[in-house]
Design a protein around this motif. Structure first.
Motif, PDB file in Angstrom:
ATOM      1  N   ARG A  60      90.817  62.787 -15.524  1.00 56.60           N
ATOM      2  CA  ARG A  60      91.351  62.228 -16.768  1.00 56.60           C
ATOM      3  C   ARG A  60      91.926  63.317 -17.666  1.00 56.60           C
ATOM      4  O   ARG A  60      92.978  63.138 -18.269  1.00 56.60           O
ATOM      5  CB  ARG A  60      90.272  61.454 -17.507  1.00 56.60           C
ATOM      6  CG  ARG A  60      89.910  60.170 -16.805  1.00 56.60           C
ATOM      7  CD  ARG A  60      88.909  59.382 -17.586  1.00 56.60           C
ATOM      8  NE  ARG A  60      89.271  57.985 -17.376  1.00 56.60           N
ATOM      9  CZ  ARG A  60      88.979  57.022 -18.214  1.00 56.60           C
ATOM     10  NH1 ARG A  60      88.335  57.289 -19.323  1.00 56.60           N
ATOM     11  NH2 ARG A  60      89.331  55.787 -17.958  1.00 56.60           N
ATOM     12  N   LEU A  61      91.218  64.437 -17.770  1.00 56.52           N
ATOM     13  CA  LEU A  61      91.717  65.534 -18.598  1.00 56.52           C
ATOM     14  C   LEU A  61      93.009  66.100 -18.027  1.00 56.52           C
ATOM     15  O   LEU A  61      93.942  66.406 -18.771  1.00 56.52           O
ATOM     16  CB  LEU A  61      90.662  66.635 -18.720  1.00 56.52           C
ATOM     17  CG  LEU A  61      89.496  66.319 -19.644  1.00 56.52           C
ATOM     18  CD1 LEU A  61      88.426  67.397 -19.529  1.00 56.52           C
ATOM     19  CD2 LEU A  61      89.956  66.193 -21.078  1.00 56.52           C
ATOM     20  N   LEU A  62      93.077  66.254 -16.717  1.00 48.71           N
ATOM     21  CA  LEU A  62      94.286  66.772 -16.080  1.00 48.71           C
ATOM     22  C   LEU A  62      95.470  65.842 -16.351  1.00 48.71           C
ATOM     23  O   LEU A  62      96.568  66.305 -16.677  1.00 48.71           O
ATOM     24  CB  LEU A  62      94.076  66.938 -14.578  1.00 48.71           C
ATOM     25  CG  LEU A  62      95.253  67.490 -13.794  1.00 48.71           C
ATOM     26  CD1 LEU A  62      95.650  68.875 -14.309  1.00 48.71           C
ATOM     27  CD2 LEU A  62      94.911  67.558 -12.313  1.00 48.71           C
ATOM     28  N   GLN A  66      98.810  66.928 -18.411  1.00 43.31           N
ATOM     29  CA  GLN A  66     100.138  66.808 -17.812  1.00 43.31           C
ATOM     30  C   GLN A  66     101.084  66.002 -18.698  1.00 43.31           C
ATOM     31  O   GLN A  66     102.298  66.192 -18.641  1.00 43.31           O
ATOM     32  CB  GLN A  66     100.042  66.177 -16.422  1.00 43.31           C
ATOM     33  CG  GLN A  66      99.427  67.115 -15.411  1.00 43.31           C
ATOM     34  CD  GLN A  66      99.194  66.472 -14.070  1.00 43.31           C
ATOM     35  OE1 GLN A  66      99.074  65.250 -13.955  1.00 43.31           O
ATOM     36  NE2 GLN A  66      99.120  67.287 -13.033  1.00 43.31           N
ATOM     37  N   GLU A  67     100.556  65.118 -19.525  1.00 44.06           N
ATOM     38  CA  GLU A  67     101.375  64.332 -20.447  1.00 44.06           C
ATOM     39  C   GLU A  67     101.620  65.051 -21.767  1.00 44.06           C
ATOM     40  O   GLU A  67     102.431  64.607 -22.579  1.00 44.06           O
ATOM     41  CB  GLU A  67     100.695  62.991 -20.737  1.00 44.06           C
ATOM     42  CG  GLU A  67     100.581  62.089 -19.533  1.00 44.06           C
ATOM     43  CD  GLU A  67      99.732  60.859 -19.814  1.00 44.06           C
ATOM     44  OE1 GLU A  67      99.202  60.727 -20.940  1.00 44.06           O
ATOM     45  OE2 GLU A  67      99.604  60.040 -18.909  1.00 44.06           O
ATOM     46  N   LEU A  68     100.950  66.149 -21.979  1.00 41.37           N
ATOM     47  CA  LEU A  68     101.019  66.851 -23.260  1.00 41.37           C
ATOM     48  C   LEU A  68     102.439  67.267 -23.614  1.00 41.37           C
ATOM     49  O   LEU A  68     102.873  67.093 -24.751  1.00 41.37           O
ATOM     50  CB  LEU A  68     100.093  68.070 -23.239  1.00 41.37           C
ATOM     51  CG  LEU A  68      99.943  68.823 -24.546  1.00 41.37           C
ATOM     52  CD1 LEU A  68      99.348  67.924 -25.617  1.00 41.37           C
ATOM     53  CD2 LEU A  68      99.057  70.042 -24.345  1.00 41.37           C
ATOM     54  N   ASP A  69     103.193  67.790 -22.654  1.00 42.85           N
ATOM     55  CA  ASP A  69     104.555  68.230 -22.965  1.00 42.85           C
ATOM     56  C   ASP A  69     105.453  67.072 -23.378  1.00 42.85           C
ATOM     57  O   ASP A  69     106.360  67.235 -24.181  1.00 42.85           O
ATOM     58  CB  ASP A  69     105.161  68.996 -21.789  1.00 42.85           C
ATOM     59  CG  ASP A  69     105.368  68.134 -20.563  1.00 42.85           C
ATOM     60  OD1 ASP A  69     104.587  67.181 -20.369  1.00 42.85           O
ATOM     61  OD2 ASP A  69     106.296  68.407 -19.790  1.00 42.85           O
ATOM     62  N   HIS A  73     106.692  67.499 -27.186  1.00 44.03           N
ATOM     63  CA  HIS A  73     107.917  68.250 -26.911  1.00 44.03           C
ATOM     64  C   HIS A  73     108.870  68.216 -28.099  1.00 44.03           C
ATOM     65  O   HIS A  73     109.053  67.192 -28.745  1.00 44.03           O
ATOM     66  CB  HIS A  73     108.623  67.674 -25.684  1.00 44.03           C
ATOM     67  CG  HIS A  73     109.907  68.371 -25.377  1.00 44.03           C
ATOM     68  ND1 HIS A  73     109.949  69.561 -24.716  1.00 44.03           N
ATOM     69  CD2 HIS A  73     111.198  68.063 -25.664  1.00 44.03           C
ATOM     70  CE1 HIS A  73     111.211  69.958 -24.605  1.00 44.03           C
ATOM     71  NE2 HIS A  73     111.987  69.056 -25.171  1.00 44.03           N
ATOM     72  N   GLU A  74     109.463  69.346 -28.386  1.00 45.90           N
ATOM     73  CA  GLU A  74     110.503  69.453 -29.408  1.00 45.90           C
ATOM     74  C   GLU A  74     111.738  70.059 -28.759  1.00 45.90           C
ATOM     75  O   GLU A  74     111.646  71.033 -28.018  1.00 45.90           O
ATOM     76  CB  GLU A  74     110.050  70.370 -30.556  1.00 45.90           C
ATOM     77  CG  GLU A  74     108.993  69.764 -31.447  1.00 45.90           C
ATOM     78  CD  GLU A  74     109.520  68.610 -32.287  1.00 45.90           C
ATOM     79  OE1 GLU A  74     110.721  68.614 -32.648  1.00 45.90           O
ATOM     80  OE2 GLU A  74     108.737  67.700 -32.572  1.00 45.90           O
ATOM     81  N   ASP A  75     112.894  69.450 -29.022  1.00 44.72           N
ATOM     82  CA  ASP A  75     114.138  70.008 -28.501  1.00 44.72           C
ATOM     83  C   ASP A  75     114.412  71.348 -29.160  1.00 44.72           C
ATOM     84  O   ASP A  75     114.214  71.519 -30.367  1.00 44.72           O
ATOM     85  CB  ASP A  75     115.313  69.055 -28.761  1.00 44.72           C
ATOM     86  CG  ASP A  75     115.224  67.800 -27.905  1.00 44.72           C
ATOM     87  OD1 ASP A  75     114.648  67.876 -26.806  1.00 44.72           O
ATOM     88  OD2 ASP A  75     115.732  66.755 -28.348  1.00 44.72           O
ATOM     89  N   GLU A  76     114.900  72.268 -28.369  1.00 46.22           N
ATOM     90  CA  GLU A  76     115.213  73.604 -28.878  1.00 46.22           C
ATOM     91  C   GLU A  76     116.660  73.659 -29.367  1.00 46.22           C
ATOM     92  O   GLU A  76     117.506  72.910 -28.898  1.00 46.22           O
ATOM     93  CB  GLU A  76     114.990  74.632 -27.774  1.00 46.22           C
ATOM     94  CG  GLU A  76     113.549  74.666 -27.294  1.00 46.22           C
ATOM     95  CD  GLU A  76     113.357  75.556 -26.080  1.00 46.22           C
ATOM     96  OE1 GLU A  76     114.330  76.163 -25.591  1.00 46.22           O
ATOM     97  OE2 GLU A  76     112.204  75.648 -25.625  1.00 46.22           O
ATOM     98  N   PHE A  77     116.909  74.551 -30.265  1.00 52.51           N
ATOM     99  CA  PHE A  77     118.250  74.812 -30.794  1.00 52.51           C
ATOM    100  C   PHE A  77     118.938  73.528 -31.240  1.00 52.51           C
ATOM    101  O   PHE A  77     120.058  73.225 -30.876  1.00 52.51           O
ATOM    102  CB  PHE A  77     119.109  75.556 -29.758  1.00 52.51           C
ATOM    103  CG  PHE A  77     118.479  76.839 -29.294  1.00 52.51           C
ATOM    104  CD1 PHE A  77     118.446  77.943 -30.135  1.00 52.51           C
ATOM    105  CD2 PHE A  77     117.892  76.936 -28.044  1.00 52.51           C
ATOM    106  CE1 PHE A  77     117.852  79.116 -29.721  1.00 52.51           C
ATOM    107  CE2 PHE A  77     117.299  78.103 -27.627  1.00 52.51           C
ATOM    108  CZ  PHE A  77     117.269  79.198 -28.462  1.00 52.51           C
TER     109      PHE A  77
END
Length: 91
Positions: A60-62, A66-69, A73-77
């Protein structure tokens, strides 16, 4: 690593074993015998249950890691995408 129950949980487990024997077996079991049976199961079967629980928690933690990103997630630039075309041009 021996599996130990808190005092109150141990007392409830022993009472539950005694009740099970009263309701489902031909002979009742006493408090001392129920405690011995509980000790046996904690030593013999407890580690298998514990290891399965640890493996389930790891899975469950894994999955969450794996969904954390995706979740954070934030778009760069991205400044120019959101700022529009109002900037100064050089000639």
């Amino acid at each position: 690593m021996p599996i130990e129950l808190p005092k109150e949980a141990r007392q409830q487990a022993i009472a539950s074993i005694e009740r099970y024997f009263r309701e489902h077996m031909d002979e009742p079991i006493g408090n001392v015998a129920a405690g011995g049976l509980l000790n046996f199961f904690l030593q013999e079967v407890g580690p298998s249950v514990y290891n399965r629980a640890v493996a389930d928690a790891q899975e469950r933690l894994l999955a969450r890691v794996q969904e954390l990103d995706i979740e954070v997630h934030e778009d760069e630039f991205g400044y120019w995408k959101t700022a529009g075309c109002g900037g100064r041009r050089s000639t």
